[in-house]
Design a protein around this motif. Structure first.
Motif, PDB file in Angstrom:
ATOM      1  N   SER A 158      24.162  62.021  51.297  1.00 58.53           N
ATOM      2  CA  SER A 158      24.108  62.547  52.653  1.00 58.53           C
ATOM      3  C   SER A 158      22.665  62.817  53.047  1.00 58.53           C
ATOM      4  O   SER A 158      21.939  63.513  52.351  1.00 58.53           O
ATOM      5  CB  SER A 158      24.917  63.850  52.744  1.00 58.53           C
ATOM      6  N   SER A 159      22.240  62.239  54.157  1.00 57.51           N
ATOM      7  CA  SER A 159      20.877  62.478  54.619  1.00 57.51           C
ATOM      8  C   SER A 159      20.787  63.749  55.454  1.00 57.51           C
ATOM      9  O   SER A 159      19.705  64.155  55.848  1.00 57.51           O
ATOM     10  CB  SER A 159      20.398  61.295  55.459  1.00 57.51           C
ATOM     11  N   SER A 160      21.927  64.393  55.706  1.00 53.38           N
ATOM     12  CA  SER A 160      21.897  65.598  56.519  1.00 53.38           C
ATOM     13  C   SER A 160      21.775  66.849  55.666  1.00 53.38           C
ATOM     14  O   SER A 160      21.585  67.938  56.181  1.00 53.38           O
ATOM     15  CB  SER A 160      23.176  65.686  57.370  1.00 53.38           C
ATOM     16  N   ALA A 161      21.889  66.710  54.374  1.00 48.29           N
ATOM     17  CA  ALA A 161      21.784  67.873  53.499  1.00 48.29           C
ATOM     18  C   ALA A 161      20.374  68.440  53.572  1.00 48.29           C
ATOM     19  O   ALA A 161      19.397  67.709  53.613  1.00 48.29           O
ATOM     20  CB  ALA A 161      22.120  67.500  52.061  1.00 48.29           C
ATOM     21  N   SER A 162      20.260  69.768  53.595  1.00 45.71           N
ATOM     22  CA  SER A 162      18.950  70.399  53.665  1.00 45.71           C
ATOM     23  C   SER A 162      18.443  70.663  52.261  1.00 45.71           C
ATOM     24  O   SER A 162      19.082  71.383  51.492  1.00 45.71           O
ATOM     25  CB  SER A 162      19.049  71.732  54.426  1.00 45.71           C
ATOM     26  N   PRO A 163      17.277  70.100  51.905  1.00 47.93           N
ATOM     27  CA  PRO A 163      16.739  70.366  50.583  1.00 47.93           C
ATOM     28  C   PRO A 163      16.431  71.836  50.400  1.00 47.93           C
ATOM     29  O   PRO A 163      16.034  72.526  51.336  1.00 47.93           O
ATOM     30  CB  PRO A 163      15.447  69.540  50.548  1.00 47.93           C
ATOM     31  N   GLN A 276       7.300  70.903  46.709  1.00 45.62           N
ATOM     32  CA  GLN A 276       8.035  72.167  46.756  1.00 45.62           C
ATOM     33  C   GLN A 276       9.537  71.956  46.843  1.00 45.62           C
ATOM     34  O   GLN A 276      10.317  72.843  46.479  1.00 45.62           O
ATOM     35  CB  GLN A 276       7.556  73.005  47.936  1.00 45.62           C
ATOM     36  N   THR A 277       9.934  70.791  47.317  1.00 44.32           N
ATOM     37  CA  THR A 277      11.345  70.452  47.365  1.00 44.32           C
ATOM     38  C   THR A 277      11.457  68.937  47.260  1.00 44.32           C
ATOM     39  O   THR A 277      10.450  68.242  47.138  1.00 44.32           O
ATOM     40  CB  THR A 277      12.011  70.977  48.649  1.00 44.32           C
ATOM     41  N   TYR A 278      12.670  68.440  47.278  1.00 49.31           N
ATOM     42  CA  TYR A 278      12.886  67.011  47.081  1.00 49.31           C
ATOM     43  C   TYR A 278      13.018  66.285  48.419  1.00 49.31           C
ATOM     44  O   TYR A 278      13.143  66.896  49.481  1.00 49.31           O
ATOM     45  CB  TYR A 278      14.134  66.780  46.231  1.00 49.31           C
ATOM     46  N   ALA A 279      12.971  64.981  48.344  1.00 52.21           N
ATOM     47  CA  ALA A 279      13.123  64.148  49.540  1.00 52.21           C
ATOM     48  C   ALA A 279      14.590  63.838  49.788  1.00 52.21           C
ATOM     49  O   ALA A 279      15.446  64.035  48.911  1.00 52.21           O
ATOM     50  CB  ALA A 279      12.344  62.849  49.372  1.00 52.21           C
ATOM     51  N   THR A 280      14.883  63.337  50.979  1.00 50.58           N
ATOM     52  CA  THR A 280      16.169  62.722  51.281  1.00 50.58           C
ATOM     53  C   THR A 280      15.888  61.297  51.732  1.00 50.58           C
ATOM     54  O   THR A 280      14.736  60.903  51.933  1.00 50.58           O
ATOM     55  CB  THR A 280      16.930  63.473  52.381  1.00 50.58           C
ATOM     56  N   SER A 281      16.945  60.533  51.913  1.00 49.52           N
ATOM     57  CA  SER A 281      16.752  59.149  52.343  1.00 49.52           C
ATOM     58  C   SER A 281      16.179  59.061  53.740  1.00 49.52           C
ATOM     59  O   SER A 281      15.723  58.001  54.167  1.00 49.52           O
ATOM     60  CB  SER A 281      18.074  58.379  52.263  1.00 49.52           C
ATOM     61  N   SER A 282      16.152  60.166  54.490  1.00 49.29           N
ATOM     62  CA  SER A 282      15.596  60.164  55.839  1.00 49.29           C
ATOM     63  C   SER A 282      14.178  60.736  55.895  1.00 49.29           C
ATOM     64  O   SER A 282      13.609  60.867  56.984  1.00 49.29           O
ATOM     65  CB  SER A 282      16.502  60.948  56.794  1.00 49.29           C
ATOM     66  N   THR A 283      13.601  61.066  54.749  1.00 53.21           N
ATOM     67  CA  THR A 283      12.240  61.611  54.727  1.00 53.21           C
ATOM     68  C   THR A 283      11.245  60.590  55.278  1.00 53.21           C
ATOM     69  O   THR A 283      11.310  59.398  54.964  1.00 53.21           O
ATOM     70  CB  THR A 283      11.842  62.020  53.303  1.00 53.21           C
ATOM     71  N   THR A 284      10.321  61.053  56.098  1.00 54.24           N
ATOM     72  CA  THR A 284       9.260  60.219  56.651  1.00 54.24           C
ATOM     73  C   THR A 284       7.912  60.754  56.173  1.00 54.24           C
ATOM     74  O   THR A 284       7.826  61.824  55.554  1.00 54.24           O
ATOM     75  CB  THR A 284       9.290  60.232  58.187  1.00 54.24           C
TER      76      THR A 284
END
Length: 350
Positions: A158-163, A276-284
């Motif tokens: 899920s790309s909507s999950a908040s890291p 400080q946190t991880y990326a998601t597939s929507s990270t730019t």
């Protein structure tokens, strides 16, 4: 040289991901639980935990699993044992989940039962979790080590999950630690998400990729999922493995490296950092998380392995690392853990 900005120009309104390289995904496996250890394969195709047989090497084709001899791997219908046999008829639906665990028929759970008979060497045979007589058996999961398979049939992330903030990976003293400098021991973590970004397209999401792009304009983020418990209960090391191109497994293709002149003439290299946190597939590029620990520049040359940092293993956590260019060094490569592996890995220290 491959430029992400050129790829960005070809993206449609739905923000299509960078095309992935079609490549067989080869990997080894280890068991997590009690017992734990490297998965080996005996002379009749039984996959075992521990023992004196060679480490198994496997590859996936869609949802079918094969060993390095191209034998079909399946859950044997009559015994429910996990084995790879030449000419075996039947099909088991194998997939991989986001944490790299091997699933059979939508289940991540397996039973490890003491091996018996002439081949008894203290190892454990592996069975489906549908096994009825589990006397003396223990539940385990099977962790793979090959990013080239990490999206093979897994549920979508899920790309909507908040890291959430990653645990701080505190530096440790290497004087009291014995850390592997490669992944030949078979116990390691590979990235479960690789996200390239471009400063020339700072708000464009390129999605999950098998290929890392690192250049003066491209920074790539790597996510790792660290298991709980042994052997990840003490220190870990972040490794970067960079073999000669001529030694790469065919599954990895060839890499592009511009860096020797830049490293020597422009004091260049690759900069590694814990985020400080991880990326998601929507990270730019514009949303790369802040740096928690900057490990600085490493000069890389083909044919070498590099220990980037050692730190307390952040157990049961997802962590993100960034790799960026210093001095115009460029490296584009396909992350692959086949023989002569290439890329970023985490190993537990002893």
């Amino acid at each position: 040289m491959i430029s992400l900005i050129l790829l960005a120009l070809g993206l449609c309104a739905s923000a299509t991901s960078i095309p992935r390289q079609a490549s067989p995904c080869t990997f080894s496996m280890s068991a997590v639980g009690e017992p734990n250890g490297t998965i080996v394969e005996d002379t009749i195709g039984e996959n075992r935990i521990g023992g004196g047989y060679p480490q198994g090497v496997y590859y996936m084709n869609n949802h079918s699993l094969f060993d390095s001899l191209n034998h079909n791997c399946l859950i044997w219908p009559s015994t429910l044992q996990f084995q790879c046999t030449q000419g075996a008829a039947g099909f088991t639906n194998f997939t991989l989940v986001d944490d790299g665990n091997l699933m059979h028929d939508a289940s991540e759970k397996w039973f490890a039962c003491p091996a018996a008979g002439p081949g008894d060497d203290g190892s454990y045979n592996i069975f489906s979790d549908a096994l009825q007589d589990t006397t003396g058996c223990e539940k385990v999961t099977l962790r793979t080590g090959g990013f080239s398979c990490s999206a093979e049939g897994r549920p979508p992330t899920s790309s909507s999950a908040s890291p959430t903030a990653s645990p701080t990976a505190a530096p440790t003293s290497s004087a009291t630690q014995s850390c592997p400098t490669d992944i030949s021991g078979g116990v390691y973590q590979f990235p479960h998400l690789i996200v390239p970004t471009s400063s020339q397209a700072p708000t464009t999401s390129f999605g999950d990729s098998y290929i890392a792009y690192i250049s003066s304009t491209n920074t790539t983020i790597f996510n790792f999922d660290i298991p709980a418990g042994y052997p990840y209960n003490e220190s870990c090391a972040l490794l970067f493995l960079f073999p000669f191109g001529s030694n790469l497994d065919p599954s990895a293709g060839q890499y592009y490296f511009s860096g020797i002149e830049e490293e020597e003439g422009e004091n260049g290299g690759l900069n590694f950092a814990l985020l400080q946190t991880y990326a998601t597939s929507s990270t730019t590029y514009a949303t790369i998380p802040p740096v928690a620990a900057d490990y600085g520049k490493t000069e890389i040359f083909p044919g070498n392995n590099y220990t980037i940092a050692t730190f307390q293993c952040p157990q049961a956590s997802k962590v993100g690392f960034s790799v960026s260019s210093v001095g115009n060094v460029e490296l584009d490569y396909f992350q692959d853990s086949a023989p002569s592996p290439i890329g970023l890995y985490i190993v537990p220290c002893q």
